[in-house]
Design a protein around this motif. Structure first.
Motif, PDB file in Angstrom:
ATOM      1  N   LEU A 179       0.857  -1.183   0.000  1.00 19.19           N
ATOM      2  CA  LEU A 179       0.000   0.000   0.000  1.00 19.19           C
ATOM      3  C   LEU A 179       0.891   1.230   0.000  1.00 19.19           C
ATOM      4  O   LEU A 179       1.945   1.223   0.604  1.00 19.19           O
ATOM      5  CB  LEU A 179      -0.849   0.051   1.273  1.00 19.19           C
ATOM      6  CG  LEU A 179      -1.805  -1.097   1.506  1.00 19.19           C
ATOM      7  CD1 LEU A 179      -2.219  -1.096   2.966  1.00 19.19           C
ATOM      8  CD2 LEU A 179      -3.026  -0.935   0.638  1.00 19.19           C
ATOM      9  N   VAL A 180       0.411   2.287  -0.657  1.00 17.56           N
ATOM     10  CA  VAL A 180       1.161   3.543  -0.601  1.00 17.56           C
ATOM     11  C   VAL A 180       0.496   4.415   0.453  1.00 17.56           C
ATOM     12  O   VAL A 180      -0.691   4.698   0.380  1.00 17.56           O
ATOM     13  CB  VAL A 180       1.130   4.256  -1.978  1.00 17.56           C
ATOM     14  CG1 VAL A 180       1.838   5.588  -1.886  1.00 17.56           C
ATOM     15  CG2 VAL A 180       1.764   3.379  -3.032  1.00 17.56           C
ATOM     16  N   LEU A 181       1.295   4.830   1.446  1.00 24.19           N
ATOM     17  CA  LEU A 181       0.745   5.656   2.517  1.00 24.19           C
ATOM     18  C   LEU A 181       1.285   7.062   2.391  1.00 24.19           C
ATOM     19  O   LEU A 181       2.371   7.271   1.849  1.00 24.19           O
ATOM     20  CB  LEU A 181       1.143   5.091   3.885  1.00 24.19           C
ATOM     21  CG  LEU A 181       0.713   3.667   4.172  1.00 24.19           C
ATOM     22  CD1 LEU A 181       1.280   3.199   5.495  1.00 24.19           C
ATOM     23  CD2 LEU A 181      -0.797   3.575   4.216  1.00 24.19           C
TER      24      LEU A 181
ATOM     25  N   GLY B 126       6.320   7.161  19.729  1.00 26.99           N
ATOM     26  CA  GLY B 126       6.830   8.434  19.225  1.00 26.99           C
ATOM     27  C   GLY B 126       7.624   8.313  17.944  1.00 26.99           C
ATOM     28  O   GLY B 126       8.173   9.296  17.462  1.00 26.99           O
ATOM     29  N   LYS B 127       7.678   7.100  17.366  1.00 24.69           N
ATOM     30  CA  LYS B 127       8.434   6.973  16.110  1.00 24.69           C
ATOM     31  C   LYS B 127       7.509   7.329  14.948  1.00 24.69           C
ATOM     32  O   LYS B 127       6.328   7.032  14.961  1.00 24.69           O
ATOM     33  CB  LYS B 127       8.919   5.537  15.939  1.00 24.69           C
ATOM     34  CG  LYS B 127      10.034   5.158  16.888  1.00 24.69           C
ATOM     35  CD  LYS B 127      10.585   3.788  16.530  1.00 24.69           C
ATOM     36  CE  LYS B 127       9.594   2.733  16.971  1.00 24.69           C
ATOM     37  NZ  LYS B 127      10.169   1.766  17.926  1.00 24.69           N
ATOM     38  N   ASP B 128       8.078   7.902  13.890  1.00 23.39           N
ATOM     39  CA  ASP B 128       7.291   8.246  12.723  1.00 23.39           C
ATOM     40  C   ASP B 128       6.823   6.964  12.023  1.00 23.39           C
ATOM     41  O   ASP B 128       7.618   6.060  11.772  1.00 23.39           O
ATOM     42  CB  ASP B 128       8.145   9.081  11.775  1.00 23.39           C
ATOM     43  CG  ASP B 128       7.357   9.553  10.589  1.00 23.39           C
ATOM     44  OD1 ASP B 128       7.660   9.113   9.478  1.00 23.39           O
ATOM     45  OD2 ASP B 128       6.406  10.328  10.794  1.00 23.39           O
ATOM     46  N   ILE B 129       5.553   6.883  11.692  1.00 18.89           N
ATOM     47  CA  ILE B 129       4.979   5.634  11.155  1.00 18.89           C
ATOM     48  C   ILE B 129       5.597   5.249   9.823  1.00 18.89           C
ATOM     49  O   ILE B 129       5.925   4.085   9.576  1.00 18.89           O
ATOM     50  CB  ILE B 129       3.446   5.769  11.007  1.00 18.89           C
ATOM     51  CG1 ILE B 129       2.817   5.870  12.389  1.00 18.89           C
ATOM     52  CG2 ILE B 129       2.864   4.598  10.252  1.00 18.89           C
ATOM     53  CD1 ILE B 129       1.341   6.120  12.353  1.00 18.89           C
TER      54      ILE B 129
ATOM     55  N   VAL C 235      -1.838   9.366   8.984  1.00 21.20           N
ATOM     56  CA  VAL C 235      -1.239   8.623   7.872  1.00 21.20           C
ATOM     57  C   VAL C 235      -2.375   7.910   7.160  1.00 21.20           C
ATOM     58  O   VAL C 235      -3.093   7.108   7.774  1.00 21.20           O
ATOM     59  CB  VAL C 235      -0.204   7.598   8.391  1.00 21.20           C
ATOM     60  CG1 VAL C 235       0.340   6.771   7.262  1.00 21.20           C
ATOM     61  CG2 VAL C 235       0.926   8.331   9.095  1.00 21.20           C
ATOM     62  N   VAL C 236      -2.576   8.231   5.882  1.00 22.09           N
ATOM     63  CA  VAL C 236      -3.698   7.639   5.143  1.00 22.09           C
ATOM     64  C   VAL C 236      -3.197   6.869   3.930  1.00 22.09           C
ATOM     65  O   VAL C 236      -2.096   7.089   3.437  1.00 22.09           O
ATOM     66  CB  VAL C 236      -4.716   8.711   4.684  1.00 22.09           C
ATOM     67  CG1 VAL C 236      -5.357   9.370   5.856  1.00 22.09           C
ATOM     68  CG2 VAL C 236      -4.087   9.721   3.793  1.00 22.09           C
ATOM     69  N   VAL C 237      -4.077   5.970   3.471  1.00 18.27           N
ATOM     70  CA  VAL C 237      -3.774   5.181   2.279  1.00 18.27           C
ATOM     71  C   VAL C 237      -4.001   6.073   1.071  1.00 18.27           C
ATOM     72  O   VAL C 237      -5.060   6.680   0.934  1.00 18.27           O
ATOM     73  CB  VAL C 237      -4.728   3.966   2.196  1.00 18.27           C
ATOM     74  CG1 VAL C 237      -4.511   3.205   0.924  1.00 18.27           C
ATOM     75  CG2 VAL C 237      -4.539   3.074   3.400  1.00 18.27           C
ATOM     76  N   SER C 238      -2.991   6.164   0.194  1.00 25.73           N
ATOM     77  CA  SER C 238      -3.219   6.978  -0.988  1.00 25.73           C
ATOM     78  C   SER C 238      -3.344   6.125  -2.240  1.00 25.73           C
ATOM     79  O   SER C 238      -3.885   6.564  -3.239  1.00 25.73           O
ATOM     80  CB  SER C 238      -2.109   8.015  -1.168  1.00 25.73           C
ATOM     81  OG  SER C 238      -1.034   7.495  -1.887  1.00 25.73           O
ATOM     82  N   PHE C 239      -2.855   4.884  -2.210  1.00 26.63           N
ATOM     83  CA  PHE C 239      -2.934   4.021  -3.387  1.00 26.63           C
ATOM     84  C   PHE C 239      -2.799   2.578  -2.930  1.00 26.63           C
ATOM     85  O   PHE C 239      -2.131   2.281  -1.966  1.00 26.63           O
ATOM     86  CB  PHE C 239      -1.802   4.385  -4.357  1.00 26.63           C
ATOM     87  CG  PHE C 239      -1.893   3.668  -5.673  1.00 26.63           C
ATOM     88  CD1 PHE C 239      -1.079   2.589  -5.948  1.00 26.63           C
ATOM     89  CD2 PHE C 239      -2.808   4.078  -6.621  1.00 26.63           C
ATOM     90  CE1 PHE C 239      -1.166   1.927  -7.160  1.00 26.63           C
ATOM     91  CE2 PHE C 239      -2.906   3.414  -7.834  1.00 26.63           C
ATOM     92  CZ  PHE C 239      -2.074   2.344  -8.105  1.00 26.63           C
TER      93      PHE C 239
END
Lengths: 171, 219
Positions: free
Chosen positions: B38-40, B79-82, B47-51
């Motif tokens: 998945l492209v996030l 606290g880590k970036d997803i 953080v959303v799914v874009s493709f």
């Protein structure tokens, strides 16, 4: 049963066609501004509806991938699933005095019809207008020279078509 | 046959009360192995799914939890970036829960003000004289009903399109507002409503309307 007016917008917000039949009150601003305000309102309503909606706009996808035993069966089921999955979103709104019906084509063409409150569903009327206008517009001999987003110059045929359709379906 | 939520907007367009009666959450939890197909992307602090829509995970769905632990905005609970976390193959296999993002209270405020303006424009663009603003807005998934009082307060109800009896419900909510919010000596006009009795009576009014709506639709 009255129809007040009809707007047709392209995907960039330009008003391609406007006609009124029974409008009792003008908006108090110039026509240009009124078209921009109408388009802006519809754009905002669509974005409002997509955020506010409690469910996803697409129905849940229950079709499984079918083995392509026959290409035509596979193709027709794909086309059917595409039509089922196409979201409709915002359909209409009503106030105490009028109802605004909205129809958007996959190409971004927006049809807006204002009627009185007795008309509950004008969606198929708008779809008919779209298919008839497209048919007469693209089949006119001069239509090859008209860009798709220019004002619909075949206004005579458009008036004729819409008047006929509306009188059959709504009056 | 459901009433989803109730919003109360004051005459300046600010949201003063909001209640979610029923929030359908279509959530999907799946285990993924590297690389993620998945492209996030980042969108609005989420953080959303874009493709890469598949198996019930749709474009626009947000990441709700990773390995069972709810995420906080763009970062995991540690606290880590997803996105950084998901780029690292040593973190796989990972179980991610996707779903329709919940509206934050800020977003609800913005939507209420947006509707307040749309209500006014609906009245301005009217082809008939003496029109009110938008009283009912219909989509294929929900119907939004709005009742504006003479003092400019708007009661907005989002319900199933087939639900009946919403007009009576709106009048009932107005009655509950005047009985338990306005008559409350500690409540100031146009301010957010924080009255327990208002909450309780609103909930029971919604229950009554849902049951009555069911009878109406069935007969």
């Amino acid at each position: 049963m009255t129809v007040h007016n009809l707007y047709i917008f392209d995907r960039n917000g330009n008003c391609l066609y406007y006609n009124e039949w029974n409008r009792k009150k003008q908006a108090g601003i110039s026509k240009e501004e009124e078209f921009k305000l109408m388009y802006g309102m519809l754009f905002s309503i669509r974005s409002f509806v997509s955020k506010m909606s409690p469910l996803d706009m697409y129905p849940s996808h229950h079709l499984s991938i079918c083995p392509p035993d026959s290409l035509s069966v596979h193709l027709s089921s794909c086309l059917w699933s595409l039509s089922v999955l196409r979201k409709e979103g915002f359909l209409s709104f009503q106030t105490s005095k009028y109802r605004l019906h909205y129809y958007e084509t996959p190409s971004g063409l927006k049809f807006v019809l204002n009627t009185d409150l007795s008309v509950t569903n004008a969606r198929d009327t708008l779809q008919h207008i779209y298919s008839n206008v497209r048919h007469t517009h693209t089949h006119l001999p001069m239509s090859g020279f008209i860009y798709r987003t220019s004002r619909l110059n075949c206004s005579f045929s458009l008036n004729y078509v819409t008047f006929n359709l509306l009188s059959q379906r709504i009056f | 046959m459901v009433i989803y939520s109730v919003y109360v907007v004051n005459k300046a367009g600010g949201l003063i009360y909001q209640y979610d009666n029923y929030v359908p959450r279509a959530e999907v939890e799946k285990t993924f192995s590297y690389p993620l197909d998945l492209v996030l992307k980042h969108h609005d602090e989420k953080v959303v799914v874009s493709f890469g829509q598949r198996d019930g995970i749709r474009v626009g769905h947000a990441v709700l939890s990773i390995n069972g632990v709810d995420v906080i905005g763009k970062n995991t609970s540690d606290g880590k970036d997803i996105l950084e976390y998901l780029k690292d193959p040593s973190n796989y296999p990972v179980s991610i829960r996707f779903g329709r993002a919940r509206l934050s209270s800020n977003e609800k405020l913005m939507l209420a003000s947006m509707f307040h303006s749309l209500f006014a424009i609906g009245s301005q663009l009217s082809p008939e004289a003496g029109s009110s603003g938008i009283e009912m807005l219909e989509t294929d998934v929900f119907k939004l009903h709005c009742f504006q009082t003479l003092t400019g307060i708007k009661f907005i109800v989002l319900a199933d399109p087939r639900q009946s009896g919403i007009d009576a419900l709106l009048r009932k909510i107005y009655e509950v507002y005047s009985d338990f919010a306005l008559k409350n000596p500690f409540y100031s006009l146009e301010m957010p409503i924080r009255c327990e009795l208002f909450d309780q009576n609103l909930k029971s009014a919604l229950e009554v309307a849902e049951k009555a709506g069911n009878f109406g639709a069935g007969s």
